[in-house]
Design an enzyme around this catalytic site. Structure first.
Site, PDB file in Angstrom:
ATOM      1  N   ILE A 189      31.343  -1.202 -20.518  1.00 31.39           N
ATOM      2  CA  ILE A 189      32.192  -1.496 -21.491  1.00 31.39           C
ATOM      3  C   ILE A 189      31.299  -1.263 -23.110  1.00 31.39           C
ATOM      4  O   ILE A 189      32.760  -0.786 -23.483  1.00 31.39           O
ATOM      5  CB  ILE A 189      32.322  -2.985 -21.435  1.00 31.39           C
ATOM      6  CG1 ILE A 189      32.631  -3.790 -20.299  1.00 31.39           C
ATOM      7  CG2 ILE A 189      32.506  -4.112 -22.263  1.00 31.39           C
ATOM      8  CD1 ILE A 189      32.281  -4.859 -19.638  1.00 31.39           C
ATOM      9  N   GLU A 206       0.762  -1.467   0.141  1.00 30.00           N
ATOM     10  CA  GLU A 206      -0.139  -0.630  -0.337  1.00 30.00           C
ATOM     11  C   GLU A 206       0.868   1.093   0.135  1.00 30.00           C
ATOM     12  O   GLU A 206       2.346   1.505   0.217  1.00 30.00           O
ATOM     13  CB  GLU A 206      -0.917   0.450   1.383  1.00 30.00           C
ATOM     14  CG  GLU A 206      -1.962  -1.297   1.127  1.00 30.00           C
ATOM     15  CD  GLU A 206      -2.718  -1.146   2.950  1.00 30.00           C
ATOM     16  OE1 GLU A 206      -3.840  -1.826   2.853  1.00 30.00           O
ATOM     17  OE2 GLU A 206      -3.176  -0.372   3.147  1.00 30.00           O
ATOM     18  N   SER A 216       7.357  -1.763   3.043  1.00 34.63           N
ATOM     19  CA  SER A 216       8.387  -2.445   3.874  1.00 34.63           C
ATOM     20  C   SER A 216       7.534  -2.995   5.113  1.00 34.63           C
ATOM     21  O   SER A 216       7.963  -4.346   5.396  1.00 34.63           O
ATOM     22  CB  SER A 216       9.750  -2.521   3.922  1.00 34.63           C
ATOM     23  OG  SER A 216      10.405  -2.067   2.935  1.00 34.63           O
ATOM     24  N   GLY A 250       1.184   3.863   2.233  1.00 29.13           N
ATOM     25  CA  GLY A 250       1.644   3.854   3.431  1.00 29.13           C
ATOM     26  C   GLY A 250       2.280   2.459   4.428  1.00 29.13           C
ATOM     27  O   GLY A 250       3.320   2.843   4.934  1.00 29.13           O
ATOM     28  N   THR A 268      12.875  -5.142  -0.217  1.00 28.49           N
ATOM     29  CA  THR A 268      13.839  -4.842  -0.659  1.00 28.49           C
ATOM     30  C   THR A 268      15.290  -5.205  -0.280  1.00 28.49           C
ATOM     31  O   THR A 268      14.959  -6.099   0.694  1.00 28.49           O
ATOM     32  CB  THR A 268      14.226  -2.950  -0.038  1.00 28.49           C
ATOM     33  OG1 THR A 268      14.255  -3.245   1.526  1.00 28.49           O
ATOM     34  CG2 THR A 268      13.415  -2.670  -0.417  1.00 28.49           C
ATOM     35  N   THR A 297       1.214  -5.145 -10.064  1.00 32.13           N
ATOM     36  CA  THR A 297       1.493  -5.455 -11.567  1.00 32.13           C
ATOM     37  C   THR A 297       0.685  -6.412 -11.711  1.00 32.13           C
ATOM     38  O   THR A 297      -0.026  -6.912 -10.818  1.00 32.13           O
ATOM     39  CB  THR A 297       2.595  -6.959 -11.790  1.00 32.13           C
ATOM     40  OG1 THR A 297       4.553  -6.709 -10.283  1.00 32.13           O
ATOM     41  CG2 THR A 297       3.175  -7.149 -12.740  1.00 32.13           C
ATOM     42  N   GLU A 351       9.175  -7.516  -4.020  1.00 32.10           N
ATOM     43  CA  GLU A 351       9.237  -9.041  -2.815  1.00 32.10           C
ATOM     44  C   GLU A 351      10.283  -8.287  -2.292  1.00 32.10           C
ATOM     45  O   GLU A 351      11.576  -9.332  -1.335  1.00 32.10           O
ATOM     46  CB  GLU A 351       9.387 -10.089  -3.877  1.00 32.10           C
ATOM     47  CG  GLU A 351       7.978 -10.210  -5.155  1.00 32.10           C
ATOM     48  CD  GLU A 351       8.337 -11.047  -5.570  1.00 32.10           C
ATOM     49  OE1 GLU A 351       8.210 -11.924  -4.426  1.00 32.10           O
ATOM     50  OE2 GLU A 351       7.594 -11.396  -6.358  1.00 32.10           O
TER      51      GLU A 351
END
Length: 379
Positions: free
Chosen positions: A335, A125, A130, A127, A363, A156, A361
């Site tokens: 590179i 959500e 994590s 707020g 951090t 998603t 999913e």
């Protein structure tokens, strides 16, 4: 659909699919932020939308080893498609497979496993990212129904999904047994999606909010018992982290392989740039970290297939592989030099897509918290 377990054939099948159906379109999908729904129907026909689902529900009935292989090959070509494939398989579909009753499984799994339906999963959500326990979306019991009010963020397939598994609060805030999982179909009254997020990377993987406005859900749509939702979600995320580790592995491998190829073609000062020690050593480190990512991810998959607890190993795999994806894609751009900063070469897309793997999913900080908590038990 697969009826065999030959890893080499499965890898080749995923590789061929990615080259034929994904590679020609990746930049158009990325630039225009197109979520290619029809591609996921094709992925379903290939057996890739229900990789872990038993054959009796029209799934492929494969193990985490094949799952890792398929995600690796798809993500090596396009991280966005890999992400959506991972989210569909490991979150919505796997939540129903792991915790739903038989009636619910028979109703939803065949549609999800064949790609007829696309699934979403709602925990995060605005707020509470994590802090997954701090949900404010509330489900109040009224007779045989629950009335949901609130919203979910960064979901998603929020717009294009046909069904979503959503976690809502049915008890007190802070109570790990105060949240419940619901199966909600797309056309349910009071259930809607917001606008598509305009993202740095993973732009072909659709992300949006879900909204609940007096959304009435029958008690038959509850997964497990009232109050089980948060505990189910935590168990699900253990497996989900293997998915993101496999996604990260594929992105890292794709970034490494395109840089290796370029270094063996590009000439400066009358020699291939690979032969400059600074470039050769850089590629050596990239190759080593890709291999280490695969070993950690495979080990987590083996443990999951055995039914062992994978909390620590899946967090380790996800942490290492996702950070490797960021590091390797960064070095890949370096590179390529100036060309790496253009959209004419693949390095910049790997660079943009990789960062999400360290966030979604859980951090990297959350993974470290999980790992430290687990290793403390061993002390």
């Amino acid at each position: 659909m697969f009826n065999f377990h030959d890893m080499a054939i499965i890898r080749q099948s995923a590789r061929d699919f990615a080259e034929t159906h994904i590679r020609p379109m990746i930049m158009q999908w990325d630039e225009e932020q197109i979520f290619p729904v029809e591609l996921f129907k094709k992925l379903g026909e290939q057996g890739f939308m229900g990789i872990l689902v038993p054959e009796k529900y029209n799934g492929s009935g494969l193990t985490y080893q094949e799952y890792i292989t398929i995600l690796d090959e798809i993500s090596k070509v396009c991280g966005s498609i890999g992400l959506s494939l991972a989210a569909h398989n490991s979150l919505c579909t796997n939540h129903i497979l792991s915790f739903a009753n038989e009636t619910q499984k028979e109703k939803y799994l065949p549609k999800l496993a064949t790609g007829e339906w696309i699934g979403a999963w709602g925990l995060t959500e605005t707020g509470s990212g994590s802090d997954a326990g701090g949900l404010t979306t509330v489900a109040k019991k009224e007779g045989d129904y629950y009335v949901l009010n609130g919203s979910k963020n960064f979901i998603t397939h929020a717009i294009s999904s046909n069904v979503a598994v959503v976690i809502a609060r049915t008890g007190e805030k802070g109570d790990s047994h105060g949240m419940t999982a619901f199966i909600i179909e797309k056309d349910t009254e009071g259930f809607s999606a917001g606008k598509k997020e305009n993202k740095l990377g993973m732009r072909a993987s659709e992300t949006a909010c879900l909204f609940f406005d007096n959304c009435r859900i029958h008690k038959d749509q509850v997964i497990g018992n009232e109050g089980d939702g948060f505990v189910q979600a935590l168990k699900l995320l253990d497996g989900g982290r293997i998915s993101i580790a496999a996604l990260s592995l594929g992105i890292a491998r794709g970034a490494y392989e395109c840089a290796l190829k370029y270094a063996n073609e590009r000439e400066q000062f009358n020699q291939k740039i690979f032969d400059f020690q600074s470039v050769g050593f850089k590629l050596a480190e990239m190759a080593t970290k890709v291999e280490a990512s695969e070993l950690l991810t495979r080990q987590a998959g083996v443990m999951k297939d055995r039914g062992e607890k994978v909390t620590k190993m899946s967090a380790m795999a996800k942490l290492f592989a996702s950070e490797t994806a960021v590091e390797v894609s960064n070095e890949s751009v370096q590179i390529f030099g100036g060309y790496g900063f253009t959209k004419d070469f693949p390095a910049e897309k790997f660079f943009r897509d990789a960062k999400l793997c360290t966030i979604g999913e859980g951090t990297s900080s959350i993974q470290k918290m999980v790992i430290s908590r687990e290793i403390k038990k061993d002390a």
